[in-house]
Each structure stands twice: as C-alpha cells, then as structure tokens.
Motif scaffolding. Sequence first.
Motif, PDB file in Angstrom:
ATOM      1  N   THR A 118       8.215  18.483 -18.564  1.00 27.15           N
ATOM      2  CA  THR A 118       8.687  17.160 -18.964  1.00 27.15           C
ATOM      3  C   THR A 118       8.145  16.067 -18.059  1.00 27.15           C
ATOM      4  OG1 THR A 118      10.671  15.771 -19.128  1.00 27.15           O
ATOM      5  CG2 THR A 118      10.773  17.601 -17.592  1.00 27.15           C
ATOM      6  N   ALA A 119       8.001  14.874 -18.623  1.00 26.09           N
ATOM      7  CA  ALA A 119       7.636  13.708 -17.826  1.00 26.09           C
ATOM      8  C   ALA A 119       8.735  13.317 -16.855  1.00 26.09           C
ATOM      9  CB  ALA A 119       7.316  12.523 -18.742  1.00 26.09           C
ATOM     10  N   TYR A 122       8.285  13.124 -13.036  1.00 27.80           N
ATOM     11  CA  TYR A 122       7.695  11.980 -12.338  1.00 27.80           C
ATOM     12  C   TYR A 122       8.742  10.994 -11.837  1.00 27.80           C
ATOM     13  CZ  TYR A 122       3.321  13.542 -14.506  1.00 27.80           C
ATOM     14  OH  TYR A 122       2.229  14.276 -14.892  1.00 27.80           O
ATOM     15  N   GLU A 132      -1.332  13.281 -14.169  1.00 29.61           N
ATOM     16  CA  GLU A 132      -0.932  14.584 -13.655  1.00 29.61           C
ATOM     17  C   GLU A 132      -0.924  14.621 -12.120  1.00 29.61           C
ATOM     18  OE1 GLU A 132      -2.608  15.227 -17.789  1.00 29.61           O
ATOM     19  OE2 GLU A 132      -3.187  14.068 -16.005  1.00 29.61           O
ATOM     20  N   THR A 136       5.534  13.461  -7.920  1.00 32.88           N
ATOM     21  CA  THR A 136       6.645  14.021  -8.683  1.00 32.88           C
ATOM     22  C   THR A 136       7.927  13.816  -7.889  1.00 32.88           C
ATOM     23  OG1 THR A 136       6.005  16.180  -7.761  1.00 32.88           O
ATOM     24  CG2 THR A 136       5.331  15.697 -10.021  1.00 32.88           C
ATOM     25  N   ARG A 168       3.588  18.727 -19.737  1.00 35.12           N
ATOM     26  CA  ARG A 168       4.622  17.730 -19.431  1.00 35.12           C
ATOM     27  C   ARG A 168       4.751  16.768 -20.607  1.00 35.12           C
ATOM     28  NH1 ARG A 168       2.722  16.595 -13.124  1.00 35.12           N
ATOM     29  NH2 ARG A 168       3.698  18.467 -12.240  1.00 35.12           N
ATOM     30  N   PHE A 170       6.153  13.793 -23.041  1.00 30.52           N
ATOM     31  CA  PHE A 170       6.757  12.466 -22.967  1.00 30.52           C
ATOM     32  C   PHE A 170       7.826  12.405 -24.078  1.00 30.52           C
ATOM     33  CE2 PHE A 170       3.682  12.221 -19.845  1.00 30.52           C
ATOM     34  CZ  PHE A 170       3.910  11.100 -19.069  1.00 30.52           C
ATOM     35  N   ASN A 251      -0.361  16.448 -19.096  1.00 34.83           N
ATOM     36  CA  ASN A 251       0.509  15.524 -19.819  1.00 34.83           C
ATOM     37  C   ASN A 251       0.249  15.634 -21.318  1.00 34.83           C
ATOM     38  OD1 ASN A 251       1.664  14.429 -17.522  1.00 34.83           O
ATOM     39  ND2 ASN A 251       0.312  12.651 -17.460  1.00 34.83           N
ATOM     40  N   ALA A 292       2.220   8.047 -20.690  1.00 34.31           N
ATOM     41  CA  ALA A 292       1.333   9.091 -20.182  1.00 34.31           C
ATOM     42  C   ALA A 292      -0.067   8.561 -19.923  1.00 34.31           C
ATOM     43  CB  ALA A 292       1.248  10.233 -21.183  1.00 34.31           C
TER      44      ALA A 292
END
Length: 330
Positions: A118-119, A122, A132, A136, A168, A170, A251, A292
């Motif tokens: 998952t986003a 971040y 990427e 994080t 990951r 969005f 992503n 992203a």
Amino acid sequence: MSTILVTGGAGYIGSHVVRQLSEAGHKVVVFDNLSTGSPDALIHGEQLIVGDLADRERINTVLRETGAKSVLHFAAAIIAPESVSLPLKYYGNNTRNTLNLLEACVANGVERFIFSSTAAVYGIPEGGEASETSPTVPINPYGASKLMSEGMLRDAAAAHGFKYVALRYFNVAGADPQARMGQRTPDATHLIKVSCQAALGMRDCVSIFGTDYPTPDGTGVRDYIHIEDLAAAHLYALSYLERGGESTVINVGYGRGSSVREVVDVVQKVSGVQFKVVEGPRRPGDPANLVAQASRIRSLLGWAPKYDDLTTIVADAWRWEKKLFEAQKK
C-alpha cells in the motif's frame, strides 16, 4: 502450468486478479477466511479453500498438497482509521499472518511471491508524490503493518532464494466493466463507493473532510486507479518473475490525481443524482496530495493502463453498485 495460490482471493481486489488469472489459463486455488470476501466473486469455478492464515498447519498443508510455486497474497485488514483504534488486529492479521504464510512458502519451495502492499507505507510524502525510493514513514498501524511485512518478505527472499514483487497500491476504485464483480465490503470507506451509495439513497450524504488544502479546489487529491488496471499489474508482475526478474517494489498508480470534489461531481454526473454533500474539517493525518510516481511499473513490467479515466472508473463502479443494490432488495 503450475497451480497459483491466492490468499484473500475472494475479496475485492483478489477476486479481480483471480478472474484475470483464470481467463489467462492459470489454475488458481483461493485461500480465504471469507471475513470480507464472498464465494460469489469466484465466477470461473476456481477452487476455494476456506481457512485462516492464523492456522499455520492449514496453510502448510494447502501449499504442500497444491504444489503451488507462485503465491499472491491479498489477505489483510485494510481500513487505516480502524487500525489506529485496533492496532493489534492489524499487526496480527497483516504482519503475523504474513509471517505464517512466508514460513509455509519457504517450507514448501514456493518460488514466486507477489505481495499486496500500500501507498500508506509512505505516510505523508514530501510534495505529495511518492516514488519507490521515497522515505517510508507510515502514520498509522495499517501502513506500519504492511511495511513490516515488506521487510520480512525482503529478508526471507534474500535468505531462502525465492523472488518477489511488492505492489504498493494507491486508491483502488471501480469494478469489472461487465459488472460481474466489484467491492462488496460492508461499511466501506472508499470515496467512490460511498458516493455511489449516497446516489442510491443508501447514505444520507457524502462528507468532504477538509476544503482548505493547498490544492486547486481545496480538497484532497488522490491517485485513483481502476481495479482492472490494478489487477492486470499482478499478472504482469507474475510474468516478470517467471522470466527471471529480480525482486522489487513497485508503485501501482496512474501518476495523476483527482480531488475529492472532482470525484463527487463525476459521481453525481454519472448517476444523475444530486445527493447531499457535507463539508467538514480535515481529518488528522490526511495529506493534501498523494499521487504515485509511476514510471517503474511501465518500464520494468511493460504495464500500461487501459482504464485511466475518472469517468470510466466511476461509471463501472456505479453499474456494479446498482446491481448490488437491486440484488440486496430481493
């Protein structure tokens, strides 16, 4: 062609991936506890094993008996606000159960692993765009539980010789264009689903949390990706690993955002219903922008979106929500 095991394959995202895998000729076995998934989402007769990843012996047995060499892992709790109030649920279901699955994969010679990340890992990226390589710094247990799983996956792959892709996501939205499947989750929090439900009279209103962000219309901007494009990314990732690709994190988004107000306006236009919209204060931790940086998925996997259009995403979601609503009334 060897069997592919899909955990959480009866859920929203997993079921779309399972359908695409089956349509591509793969033999698919689904492992799901059906806490949010539905057997009705498995439309091509895929084998369903009802079980929970907390049961280490069961998942070991399933991997041994199926001989699966590729695993796609979707099973997880995914509601960020809930993770703040129920953190141990998320570390148990997302992190500990991923550990159980990884141990079983190593014990049974799994060669390829695709992880639903998952986003949220971040947190709040600087400038509102995440690549990427962005830091994080998750701001809730949901993001933290997924990031911990990514770390376990990276270290286990290095030690035991299998390869993985961590995707990951969005903001996933929409439904199968033929309305065969879509999001069934009760009490959903996704904006497009919530807005469609408001248009159907299932909700009194849609709330906009924050109208004073530094964005063109003051509301938060997110990268919405059609479920079909997201699902296809998993098939591209699997093909990449089958060709000998190295482990990586990618992503999955379009690299452009739409605001909350834009989404609400499109749902009202597509549905033809001017439902009530209530403006409220910002929610703590919500970034103004979350989009992203999505060049790696195109260059490395050769993936290209087919549904990169907000109206298309909403129209497919609306078609599914109407079908689901009519079925529930019977």
